[in-house]
Design an enzyme around this catalytic site. Structure first.
Site, PDB file in Angstrom:
ATOM      1  N   THR A  15      -6.557  -3.226  -8.875  1.00 28.08           N
ATOM      2  CA  THR A  15      -5.715  -2.170  -9.421  1.00 28.08           C
ATOM      3  C   THR A  15      -5.086  -1.308  -8.343  1.00 28.08           C
ATOM      4  O   THR A  15      -4.175  -0.359  -8.663  1.00 28.08           O
ATOM      5  CB  THR A  15      -6.294  -0.951 -10.488  1.00 28.08           C
ATOM      6  N   ALA A  16      -5.351  -1.394  -7.128  1.00 30.17           N
ATOM      7  CA  ALA A  16      -4.844  -0.541  -6.096  1.00 30.17           C
ATOM      8  C   ALA A  16      -5.144  -1.127  -4.550  1.00 30.17           C
ATOM      9  O   ALA A  16      -5.830  -2.202  -4.389  1.00 30.17           O
ATOM     10  CB  ALA A  16      -5.579   0.642  -6.059  1.00 30.17           C
ATOM     11  N   ASP A  60     -16.172  -2.617 -15.387  1.00 25.56           N
ATOM     12  CA  ASP A  60     -16.903  -1.811 -14.225  1.00 25.56           C
ATOM     13  C   ASP A  60     -18.044  -2.829 -13.512  1.00 25.56           C
ATOM     14  O   ASP A  60     -18.924  -3.326 -14.246  1.00 25.56           O
ATOM     15  CB  ASP A  60     -17.795  -0.647 -14.845  1.00 25.56           C
ATOM     16  N   ASN A  87     -13.669  -7.514  -3.649  1.00 22.94           N
ATOM     17  CA  ASN A  87     -12.851  -6.346  -2.873  1.00 22.94           C
ATOM     18  C   ASN A  87     -13.575  -5.143  -3.467  1.00 22.94           C
ATOM     19  O   ASN A  87     -13.281  -4.229  -2.482  1.00 22.94           O
ATOM     20  CB  ASN A  87     -11.408  -6.800  -2.871  1.00 22.94           C
ATOM     21  N   TYR A 153     -22.125   4.698   3.509  1.00 27.68           N
ATOM     22  CA  TYR A 153     -21.161   3.698   3.196  1.00 27.68           C
ATOM     23  C   TYR A 153     -21.268   2.460   4.085  1.00 27.68           C
ATOM     24  O   TYR A 153     -21.110   1.355   3.824  1.00 27.68           O
ATOM     25  CB  TYR A 153     -19.725   4.538   3.468  1.00 27.68           C
ATOM     26  N   PRO A 183     -12.193  -4.826   7.573  1.00 24.25           N
ATOM     27  CA  PRO A 183     -10.835  -4.107   8.018  1.00 24.25           C
ATOM     28  C   PRO A 183     -11.450  -2.758   8.608  1.00 24.25           C
ATOM     29  O   PRO A 183     -12.279  -2.135   8.262  1.00 24.25           O
ATOM     30  CB  PRO A 183     -10.147  -4.000   6.843  1.00 24.25           C
ATOM     31  N   GLU A 189      -5.791   4.035  -1.387  1.00 23.49           N
ATOM     32  CA  GLU A 189      -6.072   5.142  -2.027  1.00 23.49           C
ATOM     33  C   GLU A 189      -7.771   5.516  -1.701  1.00 23.49           C
ATOM     34  O   GLU A 189      -8.273   6.290  -2.178  1.00 23.49           O
ATOM     35  CB  GLU A 189      -6.164   5.049  -3.633  1.00 23.49           C
ATOM     36  N   PHE A 190      -8.280   4.868  -0.777  1.00 20.57           N
ATOM     37  CA  PHE A 190      -9.592   4.812  -0.081  1.00 20.57           C
ATOM     38  C   PHE A 190      -9.953   6.132   0.313  1.00 20.57           C
ATOM     39  O   PHE A 190     -10.867   6.805  -0.237  1.00 20.57           O
ATOM     40  CB  PHE A 190      -9.827   3.738   1.015  1.00 20.57           C
TER      41      PHE A 190
HETATM   42  P1  NDP Z   1      -8.774   1.519  -3.250  1.00 20.72           P
HETATM   43  O1  NDP Z   1      -9.454   2.884  -3.402  1.00 20.72           O
HETATM   44  O2  NDP Z   1      -7.442   1.523  -2.975  1.00 20.72           O
HETATM   45  O3  NDP Z   1      -9.007   0.409  -4.105  1.00 20.72           O
HETATM   46  C1  NDP Z   1     -10.348   0.236  -4.589  1.00 20.72           C
HETATM   47  C2  NDP Z   1     -10.215  -0.838  -5.686  1.00 20.72           C
HETATM   48  O4  NDP Z   1     -11.834  -0.898  -6.082  1.00 20.72           O
HETATM   49  C3  NDP Z   1      -9.623  -0.135  -6.870  1.00 20.72           C
HETATM   50  O5  NDP Z   1      -8.725  -1.223  -7.454  1.00 20.72           O
HETATM   51  C4  NDP Z   1     -10.699   0.235  -7.967  1.00 20.72           C
HETATM   52  O6  NDP Z   1     -10.286  -0.050  -9.280  1.00 20.72           O
HETATM   53  C5  NDP Z   1     -11.879  -0.827  -7.523  1.00 20.72           C
HETATM   54  N1  NDP Z   1     -13.050  -0.470  -8.051  1.00 20.72           N
HETATM   55  C6  NDP Z   1     -13.910   0.762  -7.643  1.00 20.72           C
HETATM   56  N2  NDP Z   1     -14.864   0.960  -8.224  1.00 20.72           N
HETATM   57  C7  NDP Z   1     -14.924   0.041  -9.196  1.00 20.72           C
HETATM   58  C8  NDP Z   1     -15.846  -0.445 -10.089  1.00 20.72           C
HETATM   59  N3  NDP Z   1     -17.070   0.235 -10.433  1.00 20.72           N
HETATM   60  N4  NDP Z   1     -15.659  -1.520 -11.001  1.00 20.72           N
HETATM   61  C9  NDP Z   1     -14.648  -2.147 -10.817  1.00 20.72           C
HETATM   62  N5  NDP Z   1     -13.555  -1.874  -9.839  1.00 20.72           N
HETATM   63  C10 NDP Z   1     -14.000  -0.902  -8.782  1.00 20.72           C
HETATM   64  O7  NDP Z   1      -9.282   1.233  -1.645  1.00 20.72           O
HETATM   65  P2  NDP Z   1      -9.029  -0.070  -0.966  1.00 20.72           P
HETATM   66  O8  NDP Z   1      -8.145  -0.978  -1.320  1.00 20.72           O
HETATM   67  O9  NDP Z   1      -8.917   0.600   0.657  1.00 20.72           O
HETATM   68  O10 NDP Z   1     -10.510  -0.846  -0.832  1.00 20.72           O
HETATM   69  C11 NDP Z   1     -10.767  -1.970  -1.249  1.00 20.72           C
HETATM   70  C12 NDP Z   1     -12.079  -2.420  -0.424  1.00 20.72           C
HETATM   71  O11 NDP Z   1     -11.657  -2.627   0.949  1.00 20.72           O
HETATM   72  C13 NDP Z   1     -13.330  -1.576  -0.566  1.00 20.72           C
HETATM   73  O12 NDP Z   1     -14.497  -2.527  -0.709  1.00 20.72           O
HETATM   74  C14 NDP Z   1     -13.409  -0.884   0.533  1.00 20.72           C
HETATM   75  O13 NDP Z   1     -14.598  -0.273   1.114  1.00 20.72           O
HETATM   76  C15 NDP Z   1     -12.878  -1.914   1.779  1.00 20.72           C
HETATM   77  N6  NDP Z   1     -12.202  -1.037   2.914  1.00 20.72           N
HETATM   78  C16 NDP Z   1     -11.174  -0.332   2.785  1.00 20.72           C
HETATM   79  C17 NDP Z   1     -10.619   0.216   4.033  1.00 20.72           C
HETATM   80  C18 NDP Z   1      -9.714   1.014   3.908  1.00 20.72           C
HETATM   81  O14 NDP Z   1      -9.423   1.765   5.142  1.00 20.72           O
HETATM   82  N7  NDP Z   1      -8.897   1.319   3.100  1.00 20.72           N
HETATM   83  C19 NDP Z   1     -11.162  -0.427   5.429  1.00 20.72           C
HETATM   84  C20 NDP Z   1     -12.096  -1.257   5.257  1.00 20.72           C
HETATM   85  C21 NDP Z   1     -12.615  -1.815   4.083  1.00 20.72           C
HETATM   86  P3  NDP Z   1     -10.475   0.843 -10.517  1.00 20.72           P
HETATM   87  O15 NDP Z   1     -10.725   2.438  -9.939  1.00 20.72           O
HETATM   88  O16 NDP Z   1      -9.290   0.938 -11.399  1.00 20.72           O
HETATM   89  O17 NDP Z   1     -11.809   0.330 -11.279  1.00 20.72           O
HETATM   90  C1  8X3 Z   2     -13.308   2.112   5.818  1.00 24.65           C
HETATM   91  C2  8X3 Z   2     -13.062   1.932   7.126  1.00 24.65           C
HETATM   92  O1  8X3 Z   2     -13.675   3.402   9.293  1.00 24.65           O
HETATM   93  O2  8X3 Z   2     -13.078   4.621   7.254  1.00 24.65           O
HETATM   94  O3  8X3 Z   2     -14.415   0.820   5.506  1.00 24.65           O
HETATM   95  O4  8X3 Z   2     -15.156   3.699   7.233  1.00 24.65           O
HETATM   96  S1  8X3 Z   2     -13.688   3.486   7.775  1.00 24.65           S
END
Ligand code: NDP
Ligand code: 8X3
Length: 256
Positions: A15-16, A60, A87, A153, A183, A189-190
């Site tokens: 979704t994001a 979920d 992911n 985390y 990454p 939206e992280f």
């Molecule tokens: P976003 O917040 O943009 O996206 C996170 C996604 O995870 C959303 O689609 C959300 O969907 C989904 N999600 C979260 N909880 C649940 C759940 N319980 N069930 C189903 N879906 C879930 O973050 P990112 O795209 O950045 O994150 C994606 C991955 O990358 C994560 O694992 C994150 O830890 C990792 N990551 C991110 C980094 C960054 O700097 N952004 C760096 C390193 C790793 P919905 O809310 O609709 O369920």
């Molecule tokens: C996300 C990267 O450095 O914000 O996984 O923890 S950091």
């Protein structure tokens, strides 16, 4: 290079951010997609915008029985999953361990560890019986390098790294691949999730930084998914050029 055969990919967290970008890249390459997340409206509008067949699955991933039941009920024409992009994940809070909220810690463990293994465990038997498939887990640099406030985390992402390697050990002798992509800072939206909607805090964290885009990471996911048939990329770490490592820290005037 094409991803071998017109394949079916299941992407959690579509979704994001990174998951959505991977869905767009995979769709361009002609994969059929199962899009998973909790926000069904976003899944539906993503599916409508893609030029490929999609099945949307509101789920979920923390709900073990729901994962099992909904994955079992995937329509026949989508059921032979070739690529699982595990992911979905999140960070919550950045407080020091003594002040962290245990509910945040629980939710990160429930999502990043338990949700990820529920998805892998549901999909693996089919991959093993077809003797093909690829699990691509999304880890993080936080699983390898400590930073203040990274506590649980980072711990969850270290799990993702080691779990990925252990899956490889279990799957030796099959053609099923496992990769962990790790990454660094990526603009999604992280951070607004991590800081619970405090947009200023999220913006400040990356102020003046040129982070990776979700498309940058999706490009790497595609690279890993299209490695030659006999090559397994075990793990792959990527960062924006504008991010690197901190020095070791000293507590000055400490008696210890
Ligand atoms: P976003 O917040 O943009 O996206 C996170 C996604 O995870 C959303 O689609 C959300 O969907 C989904 N999600 C979260 N909880 C649940 C759940 N319980 N069930 C189903 N879906 C879930 O973050 P990112 O795209 O950045 O994150 C994606 C991955 O990358 C994560 O694992 C994150 O830890 C990792 N990551 C991110 C980094 C960054 O700097 N952004 C760096 C390193 C790793 P919905 O809310 O609709 O369920
Ligand atoms: C996300 C990267 O450095 O914000 O996984 O923890 S950091």
């Amino acid at each position: 290079m094409a991803i071998s055969n017109p394949n079916i990919a299941l992407i959690t967290g579509a979704t994001a951010g990174i998951g959505e970008a991977v869905a767009r890249r995979f769709a361009e390459r002609g994969l059929k997609l199962i899009l998973v997340g909790r926000r069904i409206d976003r899944l539906r509008s993503l599916a409508e915008s893609l030029q490929t067949e999609c099945h949307v699955l509101q789920l979920d991933i923390c709900e073990r029985e729901e994962v099992r039941r909904k994955f079992c009920a995937i329509p026949e024409e989508f059921s032979q999953i070739d690529v699982l992009v595990n992911n979905a994940g999140l960070a919550l809070g950045m407080e020091s361990s003594a002040e962290s909220d245990l509910d945040d810690w629980d939710r990160m463990i429930d999502t990043n560890i338990k949700g990820l293994i529920y998805c892998a465990r549901s999909i693996l038997p089919g991959m093993v019986s077809r003797d093909r498939g690829h699990i691509i887990n999304i880890g993080s640099i936080a699983g390898s390098y400590p930073y203040p406030g990274g506590n649980v985390y980072g711990g969850t992402k270290a799990f993702v790294h080691q779990f990925s390697l252990n899956l490889r050990a279990d799957l030796l002798g099959t053609q099923v691949k496992v990769s962990c992509i790790e990454p660094g800072a990526t603009k999604t939206e992280f951070l607004s999730v991590r800081f619970k909607g405090d947009v200023d805090k999220a913006e400040n964290m990356l102020k003046g930084v040129n982070p990776m885009s979700p498309n940058d990471v999706a490009e790497v996911v595609c690279f890993v998914a299209t490695a030659p048939k006999n090559v397994n990329i075990n793990h792959l770490e990527l960062m924006p050029v504008s991010q690197a490592f901190g020095p070791f820290a000293f507590a000055r005037n400490s008696t210890g």
